[in-house]
Design a protein around this motif. Structure first.
Motif, short mmCIF file in Angstrom:
data_model
loop_
_atom_site.label_atom_id
_atom_site.label_comp_id
_atom_site.label_asym_id
_atom_site.label_seq_id
_atom_site.Cartn_x
_atom_site.Cartn_y
_atom_site.Cartn_z
N VAL A 148 77.63 -4.51 6.28
CA VAL A 148 76.70 -4.82 5.19
C VAL A 148 75.24 -4.64 5.60
O VAL A 148 74.91 -4.66 6.79
CB VAL A 148 76.96 -6.25 4.64
CG1 VAL A 148 78.40 -6.42 4.21
CG2 VAL A 148 76.57 -7.33 5.65
N LYS A 174 80.65 -7.32 9.61
CA LYS A 174 79.59 -6.89 10.53
C LYS A 174 78.28 -6.96 9.75
O LYS A 174 77.95 -6.08 8.97
CB LYS A 174 79.87 -5.45 11.00
CG LYS A 174 79.32 -5.10 12.36
CD LYS A 174 77.82 -5.23 12.52
CE LYS A 174 77.08 -4.02 11.99
NZ LYS A 174 75.60 -4.24 12.02
N GLU A 177 71.86 -6.05 11.64
CA GLU A 177 71.13 -6.56 12.81
C GLU A 177 69.80 -7.21 12.39
O GLU A 177 69.19 -7.94 13.17
CB GLU A 177 70.88 -5.43 13.82
CG GLU A 177 70.13 -4.21 13.30
CD GLU A 177 71.05 -3.19 12.64
OE1 GLU A 177 72.06 -3.59 12.02
OE2 GLU A 177 70.76 -1.98 12.74
N SER A 227 72.50 2.71 3.75
CA SER A 227 71.80 3.94 3.39
C SER A 227 72.77 5.12 3.28
O SER A 227 73.87 5.08 3.83
CB SER A 227 70.75 4.24 4.46
OG SER A 227 71.40 4.43 5.70
N LEU A 250 75.75 2.99 -1.67
CA LEU A 250 74.58 3.53 -0.98
C LEU A 250 73.31 3.35 -1.82
O LEU A 250 73.24 2.43 -2.61
CB LEU A 250 74.87 4.99 -0.62
CG LEU A 250 76.21 5.18 0.12
CD1 LEU A 250 76.50 6.64 0.37
CD2 LEU A 250 76.26 4.39 1.42
N GLU A 383 64.31 7.23 -2.59
CA GLU A 383 64.38 5.77 -2.60
C GLU A 383 63.35 5.23 -1.61
O GLU A 383 63.32 5.66 -0.46
CB GLU A 383 65.78 5.32 -2.17
CG GLU A 383 65.89 3.81 -2.10
CD GLU A 383 67.28 3.36 -1.63
OE1 GLU A 383 67.70 3.76 -0.53
OE2 GLU A 383 67.93 2.59 -2.36
P1 NAD Z 1 71.66 1.00 7.05
O1 NAD Z 1 72.47 2.15 6.62
O2 NAD Z 1 70.57 1.22 8.02
O3 NAD Z 1 72.57 -0.14 7.69
C1 NAD Z 1 73.63 -0.74 6.98
C2 NAD Z 1 74.63 -1.30 7.96
O4 NAD Z 1 75.23 -0.23 8.67
C3 NAD Z 1 74.05 -2.23 9.01
O5 NAD Z 1 74.94 -3.32 9.20
C4 NAD Z 1 73.99 -1.35 10.26
O6 NAD Z 1 74.08 -2.08 11.47
C5 NAD Z 1 75.22 -0.50 10.08
N1 NAD Z 1 75.20 0.79 10.77
C6 NAD Z 1 74.14 1.51 11.22
N2 NAD Z 1 74.54 2.65 11.80
C7 NAD Z 1 75.90 2.67 11.73
C8 NAD Z 1 76.91 3.60 12.11
N3 NAD Z 1 76.60 4.75 12.72
N4 NAD Z 1 78.19 3.31 11.84
C9 NAD Z 1 78.52 2.16 11.21
N5 NAD Z 1 77.63 1.23 10.81
C10 NAD Z 1 76.33 1.49 11.07
O7 NAD Z 1 71.09 0.36 5.71
P2 NAD Z 1 70.07 -0.83 5.54
O8 NAD Z 1 68.70 -0.37 5.92
O9 NAD Z 1 70.61 -2.06 6.21
O10 NAD Z 1 70.13 -1.09 3.97
C11 NAD Z 1 69.31 -0.43 3.07
C12 NAD Z 1 70.10 0.60 2.30
O11 NAD Z 1 71.25 0.00 1.71
C13 NAD Z 1 69.32 1.18 1.13
O12 NAD Z 1 69.49 2.56 1.09
C14 NAD Z 1 69.96 0.53 -0.08
O13 NAD Z 1 69.84 1.26 -1.27
C15 NAD Z 1 71.37 0.41 0.36
N6 NAD Z 1 72.07 -0.62 -0.43
C16 NAD Z 1 73.02 -0.22 -1.33
C17 NAD Z 1 73.68 -1.15 -2.12
C18 NAD Z 1 74.73 -0.74 -3.12
O14 NAD Z 1 75.52 -1.60 -3.51
N7 NAD Z 1 74.81 0.50 -3.55
C19 NAD Z 1 73.39 -2.50 -1.96
C20 NAD Z 1 72.42 -2.87 -1.04
C21 NAD Z 1 71.78 -1.91 -0.27
#
Ligand code: NAD
Length: 481
Positions: A148, A174, A177, A227, A250, A383
């Protein structure tokens, strides 16, 4: 000293730690958040698979017992909501009202909603018209990992853990961070609710921990929110390992289309709330607003006036009357301020309101409005995930549908009009998973939520989520012998 039980349940044999900071003042909150490494992930997955064994207490539980468990957990979330919100707030920065309460409300609602489904999603039967009686059972997948993001840490848990557990899976969370504290506290509530060991586990860590889960051979599904870039990486890891099932929630750049005949105050209220709640750090925030020519000036004026009226509720999220806090951290702050200043320097649009950092400390950004933006510009297309909106004028219906759909995202859209036929027409024509009519940036427990195009894959919420946590198994009974 007697340790609280959850402290002895964390996997902390790894030597790496994450530091988290309070975005309201930049101060260190903790530098001791464990990063679960390969051994920890293997151990958690092993324990989860044991908890999922066919004769385990979890698998032998009756529907009513499982329902009571989920409902008890929901009650515990409710009873502990202020503590949970505080643990999130010290690293996310969002005040309790309106965001903290609402994201916890989403989690509580999900556990209650899916508790109700537990005895209603068994499957189907078909008669032996051809001599074969057919049973289709909705069977759980096994170990589900929920990865998440930081922007709605507890709501995301509700969206993933509740349907996963309701359908009989076992779940490993998970957290991000950036906002890990609340998730560690959840472990304590899991014990208090009485989930059998291994059914609901928490592994703190960064992307490396997420990647270990996404590529693990004994994890059956990963439900990911975050993301687009990471979502694509997760899908690759899933495919390269055991072809585990994947749900991806996403990003978005959600269009709100406001027609001349819209109820002006209603349109302004929904759009402004969408931008200011959690400082615009919401995946389905209305950040691409289009207003029809005749209403445009009045809408823009009203939108800016509404933002101005909120200027005195921006500040320290610990204070009672504050509604808008900082953005999550320095890197997010620098990224958003960079996008704003490049948009200004490159004339990507007219800066009508905001654009500046606020205060001496912490990561506060004024809600920011750009109008008349260039279609290909970053500020218009990408975004931003912060309190930045683009507001543009449009002429007619066919033009606006094309412009609204000219995006790689398809999470949410909104149409504001008092013409019901037009509203229904537009709701069919826009390419997004959710469409609001005279509302935007909102969800409902009973309806699927998720995106088209690069906004995601699959759906959360409603009955649709249950499908993604189960595998239909067909049993054919030959009666002809
Ligand atoms: P992120 O992709 O950086 O991280 C999300 C999660 O993925 C974190 O827990 C991170 O530790 C984990 N992660 C990072 N690298 C990884 C890998 N290689 N393999 C597996 N897990 C990994 O996103 P963020 O910055 O935490 O959140 C912001 C993004 O989330 C924005 O783009 C937002 O639009 C999106 N979001 C989407 C929704 C939805 O329901 N569509 C809801 C909330 C947020």
């Amino acid at each position: 000293m007697e340790l609280e039980p959850h402290l002895t349940k964390l996997f902390i044999n790894n030597e790496s730690y994450i530091s988290v900071y309070n975005p309201a003042n930049g101060q260190l909150v903790s530098n001791q958040i464990p990063i679960a490494g390969e051994q920890d992930v293997d151990e958690a997955v092993r324990i989860a698979n044991e908890a999922f064994a066919i004769d385990s207490p979890w698998r032998r539980m009756t529907n009513i017992e499982r329902q009571m468990l989920l409902l008890k957990f929901a009650d515990l979330l409710e009873a502990n909501q202020e503590r949970l919100a505080q643990l999130t707030r010290v690293t996310l920065g969002a005040p309790f009202h309106p965001f903290g309460r609402s994201e916890i409300g989403t989690a509580i609602g999900c556990f209650r909603y899916y508790a109700g489904w537990i005895d209603k999603y068994g499957g189907q039967t078909f008669p032996a018209d051809d001599g074969v009686y057919k049973i289709v059972r909705n069977e759980p997948l096994g170990v589900v990992a929920g990865i998440v993001p930081w922007n709605g840490p507890l709501a995301s848990v509700g969206l993933k853990a509740a349907p996963a557990l309701a359908t009989g899976n076992v779940f490993i969370l998970k957290p991000s961070e950036k906002t890990p504290l609340m998730a560690a506290e959840l472990g304590k509530l899991v014990l208090e609710a009485g989930f059998p060991p291994g059914v609901f586990q928490v592994l703190t860590g960064d992307g490396s921990t997420g990647a270990l889960l996404a590529s693990h051979m004994q994890v059956a599904k990963v439900s990911f929110t975050g993301s687009i870039t990471t979502g694509k990486a997760v899908q690759v890891l899933a495919a390269k390992s055991n072809l585990k099932r994947v749900t991806l929630e996403l990003g978005g750049k959600s269009p709100a289309i406001v027609f001349d005949d819209a109820h002006l105050e209603n349109a302004i209220k929904w759009n402004v709330n969408a931008l200011t709640t959690n400082s615009g750090q919401i995946c389905f925030a209305a950040t691409r607003v289009y207003v029809q020519e005749k209403l445009y000036d009045r809408f823009l004026e009203g939108y800016i006036a509404a933002l101005r009226a909120k200027a005195n509720v921006i500040g320290d999220p610990e204070l009672k009357d504050v509604e808008i806090g900082p953005v999550v951290d320095k890197s997010q702050f620098d990224r958003i301020m960079g996008i704003i200043s490049r948009a200004r320097d490159n004339n990507e649009g007219a800066l009508c309101y905001g654009g500046k950092a606020l205060g001496e400390k912490g990561y506060f950004i004024e809600p920011t409005v750009f109008s008349d933006t260039i279609d290909g510009a970053t500020i218009y297309k990408e975004e931003i995930f912060g309190p930045v909106v683009v507001i543009n004028k449009f002429h007619d219906e066919s033009e606006i549908i094309a412009r609204a759909n000219d995006s790689k995202y398809g999470l949410m859209s909104g149409v504001f009009t008092q013409d019901i036929q037009r509203a229904i027409r537009i709701s069919s024509a826009v390419d997004s998973g959710v469409v609001g009519i005279n509302c935007i940036s909102t969800i409902s427990f009973s309806c699927p939520f998720g995106g088209t195009k690069e906004s995601g894959l699959g759906r959360e919420m409603g009955e649709h989520a249950l499908r993604s946590y189960t595998e239909p198994k067909t049993v054919l009974i030959n009666l002809n012998y």
